[in-house]
Scaffold this motif. Structure first.
Motif, PDB file in Angstrom:
ATOM      1  N   VAL A  23       0.835  -1.205   0.000  1.00 35.95           N
ATOM      2  CA  VAL A  23       0.000   0.000   0.000  1.00 35.95           C
ATOM      3  C   VAL A  23       0.872   1.257   0.000  1.00 35.95           C
ATOM      4  O   VAL A  23       0.619   2.213  -0.744  1.00 35.95           O
ATOM      5  N   MET A  24       1.915   1.262   0.814  1.00 37.06           N
ATOM      6  CA  MET A  24       2.804   2.426   0.865  1.00 37.06           C
ATOM      7  C   MET A  24       3.494   2.641  -0.474  1.00 37.06           C
ATOM      8  O   MET A  24       3.701   3.777  -0.918  1.00 37.06           O
ATOM      9  N   SER A  25       3.882   1.538  -1.119  1.00 37.39           N
ATOM     10  CA  SER A  25       4.527   1.656  -2.421  1.00 37.39           C
ATOM     11  C   SER A  25       3.551   2.202  -3.467  1.00 37.39           C
ATOM     12  O   SER A  25       3.883   3.108  -4.250  1.00 37.39           O
ATOM     13  N   ALA A  26       2.337   1.675  -3.467  1.00 36.52           N
ATOM     14  CA  ALA A  26       1.325   2.139  -4.423  1.00 36.52           C
ATOM     15  C   ALA A  26       0.969   3.601  -4.204  1.00 36.52           C
ATOM     16  O   ALA A  26       0.589   4.308  -5.144  1.00 36.52           O
ATOM     17  N   SER A  27       1.125   4.052  -2.955  1.00 38.57           N
ATOM     18  CA  SER A  27       0.808   5.445  -2.620  1.00 38.57           C
ATOM     19  C   SER A  27       2.019   6.363  -2.748  1.00 38.57           C
ATOM     20  O   SER A  27       1.964   7.526  -2.329  1.00 38.57           O
ATOM     21  N   SER A  28       3.106   5.795  -3.273  1.00 37.69           N
ATOM     22  CA  SER A  28       4.348   6.549  -3.539  1.00 37.69           C
ATOM     23  C   SER A  28       5.066   7.022  -2.280  1.00 37.69           C
ATOM     24  O   SER A  28       5.904   7.927  -2.342  1.00 37.69           O
ATOM     25  N   PHE A  29       4.757   6.405  -1.135  1.00 38.97           N
ATOM     26  CA  PHE A  29       5.479   6.757   0.083  1.00 38.97           C
ATOM     27  C   PHE A  29       6.884   6.150   0.111  1.00 38.97           C
ATOM     28  O   PHE A  29       7.744   6.618   0.850  1.00 38.97           O
ATOM     29  N   GLN A  84      12.438   6.822   8.464  1.00 38.03           N
ATOM     30  CA  GLN A  84      13.489   5.819   8.610  1.00 38.03           C
ATOM     31  C   GLN A  84      12.975   4.434   8.236  1.00 38.03           C
ATOM     32  O   GLN A  84      13.641   3.671   7.519  1.00 38.03           O
ATOM     33  N   LEU A  85      11.782   4.105   8.718  1.00 34.21           N
ATOM     34  CA  LEU A  85      11.193   2.805   8.419  1.00 34.21           C
ATOM     35  C   LEU A  85      10.859   2.686   6.932  1.00 34.21           C
ATOM     36  O   LEU A  85      11.105   1.643   6.310  1.00 34.21           O
ATOM     37  N   HIS A  86      10.322   3.752   6.364  1.00 36.23           N
ATOM     38  CA  HIS A  86       9.959   3.712   4.947  1.00 36.23           C
ATOM     39  C   HIS A  86      11.205   3.651   4.060  1.00 36.23           C
ATOM     40  O   HIS A  86      11.182   3.029   2.994  1.00 36.23           O
ATOM     41  N   HIS A  87      12.281   4.286   4.490  1.00 39.01           N
ATOM     42  CA  HIS A  87      13.529   4.182   3.740  1.00 39.01           C
ATOM     43  C   HIS A  87      14.012   2.732   3.725  1.00 39.01           C
ATOM     44  O   HIS A  87      14.419   2.215   2.668  1.00 39.01           O
ATOM     45  N   MET A  88      13.946   2.080   4.873  1.00 35.68           N
ATOM     46  CA  MET A  88      14.344   0.666   4.926  1.00 35.68           C
ATOM     47  C   MET A  88      13.467  -0.178   4.002  1.00 35.68           C
ATOM     48  O   MET A  88      13.967  -1.025   3.255  1.00 35.68           O
ATOM     49  N   MET A  89      12.164   0.047   4.064  1.00 39.51           N
ATOM     50  CA  MET A  89      11.240  -0.715   3.211  1.00 39.51           C
ATOM     51  C   MET A  89      11.521  -0.475   1.733  1.00 39.51           C
ATOM     52  O   MET A  89      11.525  -1.416   0.930  1.00 39.51           O
ATOM     53  N   ALA A  90      11.746   0.785   1.378  1.00 40.91           N
ATOM     54  CA  ALA A  90      11.982   1.118  -0.029  1.00 40.91           C
ATOM     55  C   ALA A  90      13.253   0.465  -0.545  1.00 40.91           C
ATOM     56  O   ALA A  90      13.275  -0.102  -1.640  1.00 40.91           O
ATOM     57  N   CYS A  91      14.317   0.553   0.238  1.00 39.50           N
ATOM     58  CA  CYS A  91      15.582  -0.071  -0.160  1.00 39.50           C
ATOM     59  C   CYS A  91      15.417  -1.581  -0.281  1.00 39.50           C
ATOM     60  O   CYS A  91      15.910  -2.202  -1.236  1.00 39.50           O
ATOM     61  N   GLN A  92      14.711  -2.166   0.687  1.00 41.55           N
ATOM     62  CA  GLN A  92      14.531  -3.611   0.677  1.00 41.55           C
ATOM     63  C   GLN A  92      13.670  -4.042  -0.511  1.00 41.55           C
ATOM     64  O   GLN A  92      13.971  -5.031  -1.185  1.00 41.55           O
TER      65      GLN A  92
END
Length: 582
Positions: free
Chosen positions: A82-88, A110-118
């Motif tokens: 959901v976060m990815s689809a919402s461009s977060f 910080q958490l979203h940066h980790m998720m995005a990189c992963q």
């Protein structure tokens, strides 16, 4: 010819690659940071285009089939999707406001940066490897497997252990769904007993990262080590402990953030934060309190795991398994009698776990392994490269000493010389275990400051490890139990502290490495030669690197450290190199 299983740890930090053959034997395992000489290799793929072809030629000649296994599920959790689809999970998305804060000690960005990189790392997993295989082995069959992240941690911990059956705890910062998982291991199979669910569940790993921040260190650089080193200089801050304790609850395996005051209490933690320009000593009480809090939380979890499994044996995986300060206390704080922690319990080790899981999935019946895995599975430095150095060298004094290398080196150590020691294959995992080590005589306390100031170029509070001959270890350590991978910190007997002051931390402890002849014959021989000269069966052992860099990988790396630091001697294979004729 044959079938091979290649495990890729595609975590955005500490990526790694492992190769297992069709008998389940580990042929190769190494962190990507080593050959890149880039600490933690953040956002780097493990299957480097110009490095992996050489590995395949050496370890997978003319393969019929290769299974590529990764340590994360391709199917991502709902919140992340959901976060990815919402461009977060994009660069501009990290700046977006108006989203509910996650119940975590860390900030959303910080958490979203980790998720995005992963997420990015998972999407491209194996891309380079497939191209390499297609170009070099066009007839080779390729198949793919992806595994739950914490399951790969558990596989690494259990399949590398000497146990037929054990309880297994994976305590981490985060995985697909939560931060922890607990297993029963028997007959080469892993049964999941409990897995935490949801990002709102408590994460012990994220808490330790928060403590690292409060001390003024950077967890993205992996500076949790500094918290452990600084903690013995401090004392308990009761106010900070109670504040931390108010933000997390342990109930069996469940870990949660209670109460409506959670974010208010997390904000109060900032009052204990050391400004980076202030003296490090100001953070000592914070480090001590954070370490005590961590130990108390994990103790509760492990006691519950024992009550469920009733197993005498424990295997431990995940980033939190690198906390050697706590690891040495497990058998005294719980009912577990034996504890195994792999040489690479963090995400680099998951490359092995993924490869092993894919191997076991292909077997018709359980395969009995139950043997302690050697940590020496990495690259080596060839004699040809040293001979090239000899050919063109104009300043270094180089001797070839195949018959008496250990005896000669031991004499130099006993004279107070600082020695860079490289033998055979490199260690898998973050610790130097006698193949990529800087060694010194532990009998002089000033040696510690000398190495920190002239070789490691790091903070003076960080301790050095004692490598000890197994047969004498119980003379030096209280409640001695084996620590083959430098994974446990034990208390040095008071009567022995003055004999080895350079490896005795301020609280009387040492993060020891047990050395046995069958584990590392040459390092054992060196230690034994030093013991014959000094009657001390211990050497100071620290990783062959400078602060901010990984362990040396090539001859060039080793020479760079040797020639730009206070090292007196460099030993590589059978060659002893000095800056002058000693």
């Amino acid at each position: 010819m044959g079938k091979f299983y290649i495990g890729l740890s595609v975590t955005y930090h500490d990526p790694a690659l492992a190769i297992i053959d069709d008998q389940g034997e580990v042929l190769f395992a190494e962190a990507t940071e080593r050959h890149l000489q880039n600490k933690r290799a953040l956002n780097c793929p493990p299957d480097q285009l110009f490095y992996v072809p050489g590995l395949l030629a050496q370890y997978c000649p003319d393969p019929d089939e290769i299974v590529i296994a990764i340590n994360w599920r391709k199917k991502r959790p709902l919140y992340e999707a959901v976060m990815s689809a919402s461009s977060f999970l994009s660069a501009p998305g990290l700046l977006k406001a108006g989203i509910k804060r996650l119940r975590s000690p860390l900030e959303n960005y910080q958490l979203h940066h980790m998720m995005a990189c992963q997420r990015s790392s998972i999407v491209t997993a194996g891309l380079n490897l497939v191209r390499i295989i297609r170009e070099h082995y066009p007839q080779c069959k390729i198949s793919f497997a992806d595994y739950d992240h914490h399951l790969t941690h558990a596989a690494t911990a259990c399949y590398s252990s000497p146990f037929d059956k054990a309880a297994c705890a994976v305590i981490d910062s985060y995985g697909e769904n939560g931060s922890m998982a607990f297993y029963r291991y028997e007959n080469s199979k892993l049964e999941c007993l409990h897995e935490t669910k949801g990002l709102a569940t408590g994460s012990v790993g994220l808490y330790y990262m928060k403590i690292t921040e409060l001390c003024g260190f950077d967890w993205l650089k992996g500076e949790e080590w500094k918290v452990m080193g600084l903690a013995p200089y401090g004392k308990l801050n009761q106010e900070l402990y109670e504040l931390l304790d108010s933000t997390i609850r342990i109930d069996g395996f469940d870990c949660s953030h209670p109460g409506k005051d959670f974010f208010q209490n997390i904000a109060k933690l900032e009052a204990f934060k050391r400004p980076k320009d202030n003296p490090i000593e100001q953070a000592a009480d914070c480090a001590f309190t954070g370490q005590v809090f961590f130990a108390d939380i994990v103790t509760k979890l492990l006691r519950h795991l024992y009550s469920v499994t009733q197993s005498d044996n424990l295997t431990l995986g995940g980033g939190c398994a690198l906390n050697s300060s706590f690891n040495g206390q497990i058998t005294s704080r719980t009912d577990f009698k034996q504890v195994h922690i792999p040489s690479a319990p963090a995400d680099d080790g998951c490359a092995l776990g993924a490869a092993w899981l894919s191997y076991h999935a292909s077997q018709m019946k359980p395969v009995k392994q139950s043997k302690l895995l050697t940590p020496y599975t990495g690259s080596s430095i060839s004699n040809e490269s040293i001979e090239q150095l000899i050919k063109f060298n104009g300043s270094l004094h180089i001797r070839h000493l195949p018959e008496n290398l250990c005896e000669t080196t031991a004499k130099l150590l006993a004279q107070g010389k600082l020695v860079g020691w490289i033998q055979g294959r490199a260690e898998f995992g973050p610790r130097a275990l006698g193949n990529r080590s800087i060694l010194a005589d532990p009998r002089a306390a000033e040696t510690q400051d000398h190495i920190n100031n002239s070789i490691k170029f790091r903070e003076s509070f960080r301790p050095f490890a004692p490598s000890v001959l197994h047969e004498y270890a119980d003379e030096y350590f209280e409640n001695y139990h084996e620590s083959p991978y430098m994974d446990k910190t034990l208390r040095i007997k008071e009567a022995m502290r003055d004999r080895i002051p350079a490896v005795c931390h301020v609280d009387g402890t040492g993060r020891l490495q047990t050395v046995k002849q069958e584990w590392n014959p040459r390092f054992y021989q060196l230690l034994h030669s030093f013991y014959q000269l000094t009657e001390v069966p211990v050497l100071l052992n620290t990783s062959f690197n400078v602060m901010g860099k990984p362990l040396v990988h090539t001859l060039d790396d080793a020479l760079a450290v040797f020639l730009t630091s206070g090292l007196d001697v460099l030993v590589i294979n059978d060659y002893l190199i000095t800056k002058a004729n000693l």
